[in-house]
Design a protein around this motif. Structure first.
Motif, PDB file in Angstrom:
ATOM      1  N   LEU A 119       0.956  -1.264  -0.042  1.00  0.00           N
ATOM      2  CA  LEU A 119      -0.019  -0.017   0.073  1.00  0.00           C
ATOM      3  C   LEU A 119       0.898   1.534   0.087  1.00  0.00           C
ATOM      4  CD1 LEU A 119      -2.920  -0.887   2.551  1.00  0.00           C
ATOM      5  CD2 LEU A 119      -2.954  -0.862  -0.036  1.00  0.00           C
ATOM      6  N   ALA A 120       1.769   1.386   0.535  1.00  0.00           N
ATOM      7  CA  ALA A 120       2.896   2.358   0.780  1.00  0.00           C
ATOM      8  C   ALA A 120       3.665   2.662  -0.644  1.00  0.00           C
ATOM      9  CB  ALA A 120       3.911   2.299   1.877  1.00  0.00           C
ATOM     10  N   ASP A 121       3.920   1.454  -1.384  1.00  0.00           N
ATOM     11  CA  ASP A 121       4.275   1.755  -2.681  1.00  0.00           C
ATOM     12  C   ASP A 121       3.471   2.557  -3.616  1.00  0.00           C
ATOM     13  OD1 ASP A 121       6.726   0.345  -1.954  1.00  0.00           O
ATOM     14  OD2 ASP A 121       6.101  -1.368  -2.845  1.00  0.00           O
ATOM     15  N   GLU A 122       2.188   2.241  -3.397  1.00  0.00           N
ATOM     16  CA  GLU A 122       1.118   3.045  -4.163  1.00  0.00           C
ATOM     17  C   GLU A 122       0.595   4.298  -3.761  1.00  0.00           C
ATOM     18  OE1 GLU A 122       0.286   1.740  -7.324  1.00  0.00           O
ATOM     19  OE2 GLU A 122       1.751   0.021  -7.041  1.00  0.00           O
ATOM     20  N   ARG A 123       1.228   4.509  -2.690  1.00  0.00           N
ATOM     21  CA  ARG A 123       0.890   5.769  -2.037  1.00  0.00           C
ATOM     22  C   ARG A 123      -0.681   5.753  -1.367  1.00  0.00           C
ATOM     23  NH1 ARG A 123       4.402  10.494  -2.712  1.00  0.00           N
ATOM     24  NH2 ARG A 123       6.005   9.912  -4.225  1.00  0.00           N
ATOM     25  N   HIS A 124      -1.256   4.709  -1.162  1.00  0.00           N
ATOM     26  CA  HIS A 124      -2.508   4.565  -0.405  1.00  0.00           C
ATOM     27  C   HIS A 124      -2.433   4.903   1.034  1.00  0.00           C
ATOM     28  CE1 HIS A 124      -3.797   3.530  -4.463  1.00  0.00           C
ATOM     29  NE2 HIS A 124      -3.279   2.230  -4.463  1.00  0.00           N
ATOM     30  N   PHE A 125      -2.184   5.945   1.636  1.00  0.00           N
ATOM     31  CA  PHE A 125      -1.828   6.288   2.829  1.00  0.00           C
ATOM     32  C   PHE A 125      -3.234   5.987   3.536  1.00  0.00           C
ATOM     33  CE2 PHE A 125      -0.881   8.683   6.582  1.00  0.00           C
ATOM     34  CZ  PHE A 125       0.225   8.320   6.955  1.00  0.00           C
ATOM     35  N   ASP A 126      -4.305   6.470   3.073  1.00  0.00           N
ATOM     36  CA  ASP A 126      -5.731   6.442   3.968  1.00  0.00           C
ATOM     37  C   ASP A 126      -5.875   4.773   4.195  1.00  0.00           C
ATOM     38  OD1 ASP A 126      -6.013   8.996   3.768  1.00  0.00           O
ATOM     39  OD2 ASP A 126      -7.889   8.985   2.639  1.00  0.00           O
ATOM     40  N   ALA A 127      -5.637   3.911   3.042  1.00  0.00           N
ATOM     41  CA  ALA A 127      -6.051   2.476   3.341  1.00  0.00           C
ATOM     42  C   ALA A 127      -5.048   2.098   4.362  1.00  0.00           C
ATOM     43  CB  ALA A 127      -5.619   1.768   2.120  1.00  0.00           C
ATOM     44  N   ASN A 158      -5.970   1.488  12.218  1.00  0.00           N
ATOM     45  CA  ASN A 158      -6.612   2.065  13.260  1.00  0.00           C
ATOM     46  C   ASN A 158      -8.072   1.604  13.270  1.00  0.00           C
ATOM     47  OD1 ASN A 158      -8.496   4.812  13.469  1.00  0.00           O
ATOM     48  ND2 ASN A 158      -7.170   4.636  15.148  1.00  0.00           N
ATOM     49  N   GLY A 159      -8.567   0.969  11.953  1.00  0.00           N
ATOM     50  CA  GLY A 159      -9.792   0.825  11.772  1.00  0.00           C
ATOM     51  C   GLY A 159     -10.604   1.955  11.320  1.00  0.00           C
ATOM     52  N   GLY A 160     -10.108   3.182  10.926  1.00  0.00           N
ATOM     53  CA  GLY A 160     -10.739   4.171  10.672  1.00  0.00           C
ATOM     54  C   GLY A 160      -9.726   5.490  10.434  1.00  0.00           C
ATOM     55  N   LEU A 161     -10.026   6.551  10.183  1.00  0.00           N
ATOM     56  CA  LEU A 161      -9.064   7.679   9.906  1.00  0.00           C
ATOM     57  C   LEU A 161      -9.036   8.685  11.303  1.00  0.00           C
ATOM     58  CD1 LEU A 161     -10.268   8.468   6.356  1.00  0.00           C
ATOM     59  CD2 LEU A 161      -8.203   7.176   6.923  1.00  0.00           C
ATOM     60  N   ASN A 162      -8.726   8.025  12.462  1.00  0.00           N
ATOM     61  CA  ASN A 162      -8.542   8.760  13.772  1.00  0.00           C
ATOM     62  C   ASN A 162      -7.116   9.481  13.594  1.00  0.00           C
ATOM     63  OD1 ASN A 162     -10.982   8.079  14.719  1.00  0.00           O
ATOM     64  ND2 ASN A 162     -10.361   6.453  15.643  1.00  0.00           N
TER      65      ASN A 162
END
Length: 210
Positions: A175-183, A189-193
């Motif tokens: 995911l980091a390689d694709e810059r999917h930081f939200d994922a 975290n289970g969310g975006l806290n």
């Protein structure tokens, strides 16, 4: 696009730039972090920046490696509204051990409140490992008996290695390689806290590591 492998290590000075409130923790954690990143293939600037951003948020800039359960009555009701009415919140406020034993009872492999598992297996490490089952699995992965010695996750080496193992097991390098930081945040975290702070660390890390 996959990040280029410019450098696969970080220095204490770089950690201090990324985490301005880390203080002496930057020096304590630099070698354990480098060791963990090497072991779990966190080995290009995108992976390293994302990893540092996430562990930095989860650990209050490397300064906290165990869960803070010292909640006020209001905090208990806000955090666990279905578990705490006003009376129970007032009864358990500022009693971290009792809070942990209640809120983590009969979950994640833990026993009932009187077992003490909630407190014994509270969140520890740079990406907080929580619950008997997760301690057991992490211990197997690291070759440590974390059921017997859960406090090993409070030391820099255990804290960093457990975070690296979690990172690898949950596919976060990809995911980091694709810059999917939200994922990445959602898997941790289970969310975006706390996402604003995580993103601020990420941006800073990318600049420092460039």
């Amino acid at each position: 696009m996959v990040g280029t492998a410019v450098s696969t290590t970080v220095s204490a000075a770089q950690l201090q730039l990324i985490f301005p409130h880390a203080g002496s923790a930057a020096g304590r954690f630099v070698e354990p972090l480098n060791s963990a990143m090497a072991q779990y293939a966190i080995n290009n600037h995108l992976r390293i920046a994302a990893f540092l951003a996430q562990v930095g948020h989860e650990s209050a800039q490397l300064t906290c490696v165990q869960e803070n359960l010292n909640y006020s009555a209001a905090g208990l009701q806000t955090t666990w509204p279905t578990r705490f009415d006003k009376a129970l919140a007032q009864q358990l406020a500022r009693q971290p051990e009792k809070i942990a034993n209640l809120v983590y009872a009969a979950r994640m492999g833990n026993g009932p409140p009187e077992s003490g598992d909630g407190w014994k297996y509270r969140g520890r490490g740079l990406i907080q490992i929580t619950g008997r089952n997760n301690y057991k699995a992490t211990g197997i992965g690291l070759g440590l008996d974390l059921l017997l010695e859960p406090q090993l996750l409070e030391f820099p080496e255990g804290a960093a290695l457990s975070a690296g193992l979690f990172w690898q097991q949950h596919g976060l390098n990809e995911l980091a390689d694709e810059r999917h930081f939200d994922a990445i945040t959602r898997r941790i975290n289970g969310g975006l806290n706390g996402q604003a702070e995580r993103l601020a660390f990420y941006s800073r890390a990318l600049q420092v590591l460039a």
